[in-house]
Design an enzyme around this catalytic site. Sequence first.
Site, PDB file in Angstrom:
ATOM      1  N   ASN A  48       1.000  -1.412  -0.138  1.00 22.33           N
ATOM      2  CA  ASN A  48       0.538  -0.222   0.044  1.00 22.33           C
ATOM      3  C   ASN A  48       1.058   1.252  -0.241  1.00 22.33           C
ATOM      4  O   ASN A  48      -0.144   2.658   0.063  1.00 22.33           O
ATOM      5  CB  ASN A  48      -0.755  -0.071   1.222  1.00 22.33           C
ATOM      6  CG  ASN A  48      -0.341  -0.147   2.643  1.00 22.33           C
ATOM      7  OD1 ASN A  48       1.062  -0.338   2.927  1.00 22.33           O
ATOM      8  ND2 ASN A  48      -0.304   0.422   3.430  1.00 22.33           N
ATOM      9  N   TYR A 200      15.412  -5.067  14.899  1.00 24.54           N
ATOM     10  CA  TYR A 200      15.452  -4.614  13.303  1.00 24.54           C
ATOM     11  C   TYR A 200      17.024  -5.934  12.295  1.00 24.54           C
ATOM     12  O   TYR A 200      16.435  -6.390  11.462  1.00 24.54           O
ATOM     13  CB  TYR A 200      15.709  -3.186  12.496  1.00 24.54           C
ATOM     14  CG  TYR A 200      15.237  -3.358  11.521  1.00 24.54           C
ATOM     15  CD1 TYR A 200      14.326  -3.535  10.549  1.00 24.54           C
ATOM     16  CD2 TYR A 200      16.570  -2.444  10.317  1.00 24.54           C
ATOM     17  CE1 TYR A 200      14.614  -3.521   9.225  1.00 24.54           C
ATOM     18  CE2 TYR A 200      16.453  -2.388   8.929  1.00 24.54           C
ATOM     19  CZ  TYR A 200      15.424  -2.851   8.475  1.00 24.54           C
ATOM     20  OH  TYR A 200      15.481  -2.519   6.828  1.00 24.54           O
TER      21      TYR A 200
END
EC number: 1.1.1.300
Length: 316
Positions: A48, A200
Site C-alpha cells: 500500500n 531490526y
Amino acid sequence: MLVVLGLLTSFLSFLYVTAPSIRKFFAGGVCRTNVQLSGKVVVITGANTGIGKETARELARRGARVYIACRDVLKGESAASEIRADTKNSQVLVRKLDLSDTKSIRAFAEGFLAEEKQLHILINNAGVMLCPYSKTADGFETHLAVNHLGHFLLTHLLLGQLKDSAPARVVNLSSVAHHAGKIRFHDLQGENYYNRGFAYCHSKLANVLFTRELAKRLKGTGVTTYAVHPGIVRSELVRHSFLLCLLWRLFSPFLKTTWEGAQTSLHCALAEGLEPLSGKYFSDCKKTWVSPRARNNKTAERLWNVSCELLGIRWE
C-alpha cells in the site's frame, strides 16, 4: 563553533551541488527483463506504500493479477485505485493482512486459497523498523513477529499453491543491516535485553537465513526463493525514529526513490535464468555477499525449527 558551522555549511553545499552525480552512483541496478505476466497471480505484502507499491505497479503494468496484502485496507484501496488508473489493469485487489497477528495471516491465506487456484509470485515485502519494545497479541517481539515469523507463516500457508503453480518464486525483503544481526536463541523475544536498532538487524538476518533454508527444502519443486536488499530508500520505514526521519530528510537527494528501491525485488521476481541462484542474496539486481552468520547452515536450520515451534506448525 562558527568555524564548525561554516565547514558544515560548505560540506552540505558541496553535496547538493554534486547531488546529480552522487544520485546516479547510488541509484543502483534496474530490472531489465521484458517478461510479461498475463494470467499470472502475485501477492505482495505491504504494497500500500513505498517499495511494495512500486513493485505492485510494475507487476500490474506487465499484466499480472496483483493482490495488495496490507494492514491498512483504506490506504491499500487508495494505492490500488492509483495503480489501476496508471496501468489500465483492473486486476489489482486489496485484502486485509496484519503480519503481527497470526489469526489475520491465517484468515488472509484461507480467503486467498478459496479465491485463487494459482500463485506464481509471493513477495514478502512488508516490514517494521526501530519500533519501541512491544509484543504482539501472540506474545512475539514486534520486529521478530512482523519481519520474520509473519512471513514465515504466510509462506508456509501458501506454499502448496506455489508448488502447484510452478515455476513460482518467493522474494523476501531483507537489508544490508543483516550484517549487524545475530540470532540470539537464548533471548529471541528481547526480554532480557532490547535495542530497537539491533532488533531490526536481527530480524533482517532471519530473513536471509529463512531464504537460505527455504531454498534447500524447495529443491526440485520448481519454486525458487531469493533475499533482497532494496538499498537505502526514501520511505516510511524510518517513521519510528525522529533522528532517522531528520537524516532521511536532510540527505533525501542521495537516497533511492521507491521506484529504484523496487528494482531488485522485480529482478528476483522476473529475471530469466535465476533458478540456480535460489537461496541467494541480491542487491542492485545482482547476487552479492552476505555476512558469515547469514551463511551458517546450522543456524538457518535451527531458526527454522524454532520458528515452527513458536508458530505451532509442522512444515513437511
